[in-house]
Design an enzyme around this catalytic site. Structure first.
Site, PDB file in Angstrom:
ATOM      1  N   ASP A  87      52.398  28.138 112.856  1.00  0.00           N
ATOM      2  CA  ASP A  87      51.284  27.956 111.881  1.00  0.00           C
ATOM      3  C   ASP A  87      50.435  29.280 112.452  1.00  0.00           C
ATOM      4  O   ASP A  87      50.677  29.755 113.467  1.00  0.00           O
ATOM      5  CB  ASP A  87      50.668  26.577 112.358  1.00  0.00           C
ATOM      6  N   ASP A 122      45.535  30.738 106.229  1.00  0.00           N
ATOM      7  CA  ASP A 122      45.006  29.947 105.253  1.00  0.00           C
ATOM      8  C   ASP A 122      43.534  29.623 105.561  1.00  0.00           C
ATOM      9  O   ASP A 122      43.210  29.569 106.884  1.00  0.00           O
ATOM     10  CB  ASP A 122      45.477  28.869 104.449  1.00  0.00           C
ATOM     11  N   CYS A 274      62.603  -1.358 120.794  1.00  0.00           N
ATOM     12  CA  CYS A 274      63.635  -0.056 120.297  1.00  0.00           C
ATOM     13  C   CYS A 274      64.656   0.249 120.996  1.00  0.00           C
ATOM     14  O   CYS A 274      64.620  -0.137 122.244  1.00  0.00           O
ATOM     15  CB  CYS A 274      62.398   1.123 120.410  1.00  0.00           C
ATOM     16  N   CYS A 279      63.510   2.658 126.219  1.00  0.00           N
ATOM     17  CA  CYS A 279      62.904   1.114 125.856  1.00  0.00           C
ATOM     18  C   CYS A 279      64.039   0.162 126.457  1.00  0.00           C
ATOM     19  O   CYS A 279      63.803  -0.852 126.591  1.00  0.00           O
ATOM     20  CB  CYS A 279      62.626   0.854 124.300  1.00  0.00           C
TER      21      CYS A 279
HETATM   22 ZN   LIG Z   1      62.210   3.423 122.348  1.00  0.00          ZN
END
Ligand SMILES: [Zn+2]
Length: 544
Positions: A87, A122, A274, A279
């Protein structure tokens, strides 16, 4: 440098983008690497997540490391072998008002450090910008874009031409049209971050689609600052191909736990649902008890995991033709996302025009939102624009949808038609049979097997909006065709009075007669008499 589209669904696509450091597959998430503070090193991101590309800020690198990076090259400096996008410092302009460089300087610096995907400097519009200010930023960004064509010296770098305009959609359109005429390989939509931070996803829909509608479709579109997995499906469905996420690290610093449905403070969680390595090995309390930096690292890893998996899920959905279903599921994660999905109604024609015609799988309709789907719009459009009922069909027989598809092969329809045929024999040639079915409306028997008219499932009982839409389609069909009579078999269980009322109104307007019969076999005497009168009467009339 080329971008090849391999698969499509809605406006989303799976593409292959060629760069000098290799081919990358889109939709793609580029983690943001802050060159001065690294929570997780680029090397770890590359090896742990098989991450193919990342984004960093050329302005910050130039400011802090100057020649060091110019000599080494950005890949060596970051210790990353994949694709590096840079960027230009526009974000710093937005935050601090100005940067200590020029667009020429920053363009040449990006060439010097041998980035793979570079961005011009920009001038971001920002969110609250007045119209005058927005106009100024569009103009300045275009100037920098035009300047690039004169100063760039390498042809192996992919350049990004950002589109500005903020909340002024006409300026976005103008910016996109002009930027699209310049020789950029990628475009980006600037300034959407505050819109996303404030969950104004319906505004984001307008911004993205205005950009898409005015850019060359074959060029990839990057959505700057879109780092939360819960909105990836929406952005991809609207045609965004590249994303950058700083959110994974920012959230981790604030002890926030990302999921594909939203964000939660870690201390509000009892379980970590998750399946990632972090996790499955830890409870929320385990993570909370870790030393600060360790905790941030671990959370950043989880956040990245969730983000990358969501991208993979979206890609699989594109291949299977189930992006809409996926999007509907995600939209129920937050009311503002659902609002955004609803706002797609006004773009249904555009979605229809650019969405794929056939798919590998059937469609699931969960409720009235499904009416926005390109397939529903396409059926309506084709029925009105391309279809004429058979000339000899003077009597329209309307049968209700059945659980079996194609409808005309269902035992309910077959039984009724067999009975009618036995009773009336030759009178049948005058009859044209159609099914009324949610959410498509009228399905003429001869189109019954055209995709997706018998390759879909819909949840019943139908909601009011779906019933009204279907009834409206039936009304319009009767109004725009030349039948002399309508025989409606009603199914009061599924349709209440909707279809009957609609048919009555349409037939009254058209001044044609309507016979309403129960869908029940064998047909009772009264029904057969009604049918006989109906068909016989017409035959006599057509013979004379
Ligand atoms: Zn996780």
């Amino acid at each position: 440098m080329s971008f090849e589209i391999k698969d499509r669904d809605l406006l989303g696509r799976i593409g292959r983008l060629e760069t000098k450091s290799g081919v990358i597959e889109t939709p793609l998430l580029l983690p943001v690497i802050n060159p001065t503070i690294q929570l997780i090193s680029p090397k770890t991101i590359e090896t742990t997540f098989d991450c193919k590309a990342l984004i960093t800020n050329a302005y910050i690198i130039k400011k802090h490391f100057q020649e060091k990076v110019a000599q080494k090259g950005i890949h060596d400096f970051l210790d990353f072998t994949g694709v590096v996008m840079t960027d230009s410092g526009a974000f710093q302009i937005l935050e601090y008002g100005e940067v200590e460089t020029t667009s020429k300087e920053i363009a040449l610096y990006q060439e010097k450090i041998s980035t793979d995907i570079a961005t011009i400097l920009d001038t971001p519009t920002g969110w609250a910008a007045s119209r005058n200010r927005a106009q100024h930023t569009v103009k300045k960004t275009l100037e920098a874009a035009k300047e690039l064509t004169k100063i760039k010296s390498r042809d192996d770098i992919v350049w990004v031409g950002p589109v500005q305009g903020g909340q002024h959609l006409d300026l976005i359109a103008q910016s996109a049209r002009k930027m699209g005429k310049l020789p950029f390989q990628i475009h980006a939509l600037g300034s959407p971050t505050p819109v996303m931070e404030q969950y104004m996803f319906d505004v984001l829909v307008d911004m993205i689609l205005t950009t898409k509608m005015n850019l060359p479709l074959e060029r990839p579109l990057h959505l700057f600052g879109a780092g939360h997995p819960f909105m990836f499906a929406l952005a991809v469905a609207l045609g965004c191909d590249l994303f950058d996420s700083a959110a994974y690290a920012i959230y981790a610093r604030e002890t926030r736990y990302m999921t594909e449905y939203g964000t939660t403070k870690l201390n509000q969680l009892n379980y970590l649902a998750c399946p990632c390595r972090v996790c499955t090995k830890n409870s929320p309390q385990d993570v909370l008890d870790m030393p600060e930096i360790e905790k941030q690292k671990i959370l950043a890893q989880h956040n990245l995991y969730v983000s990358f998996s969501e991208i993979r899920r979206i890609k699989q959905a594109i291949i299977e033709g189930r992006l809409w279903e996926h999007l509907e599921m995600r939209a129920h994660g937050h009311p503002s996302l659902l609002q955004a999905l609803k706002s797609l109604q006004k773009y249904s024609q555009y979605l229809e025009k650019h969405g794929p015609i056939t798919k590998k799988s059937g469609l699931f309709f969960f409720g009235s939102l499904g009416q926005i789907r390109p397939e529903v719009t396409r059926h309506r459009k084709r029925l009105w624009e391309r279809y004429s009922p058979p000339k000899e069909g003077k009597i329209l027989v309307l049968l209700p949808q059945t659980s079996m598809k194609p409808f005309h092969k269902s035992k309910e329809h077959q039984k009724i038609l067999r009975e009618v045929e036995q009773e009336f024999g030759e009178g049948m040639y005058n009859i044209h049979v159609c099914t009324y079915a949610a959410p498509f409306g009228i399905i003429p028997t001869e189109l019954g097997e055209v995709y997706p008219l018998s390759q879909y499932e819909i949840a019943t009982p139908l909601d009011l909006e779906t019933m009204n839409y279907t009834a409206q389609q039936v009304h319009e069909y009767i109004m725009t065709t030349d039948y002399e009579r309508v025989i409606l078999f009603r199914d009061s269980n599924l349709w209440k009075k909707n279809i009957v009322t609609t048919c009555k109104r349409a037939c009254k307007n058209k001044k044609i007669s309507l016979v309403v019969l129960k869908l029940k076999t064998p047909l009772n005497k009264k029904a057969l008499e009604d049918l006989a009168t109906s068909i016989g009467h017409l035959n006599l009339r057509t013979l004379t």
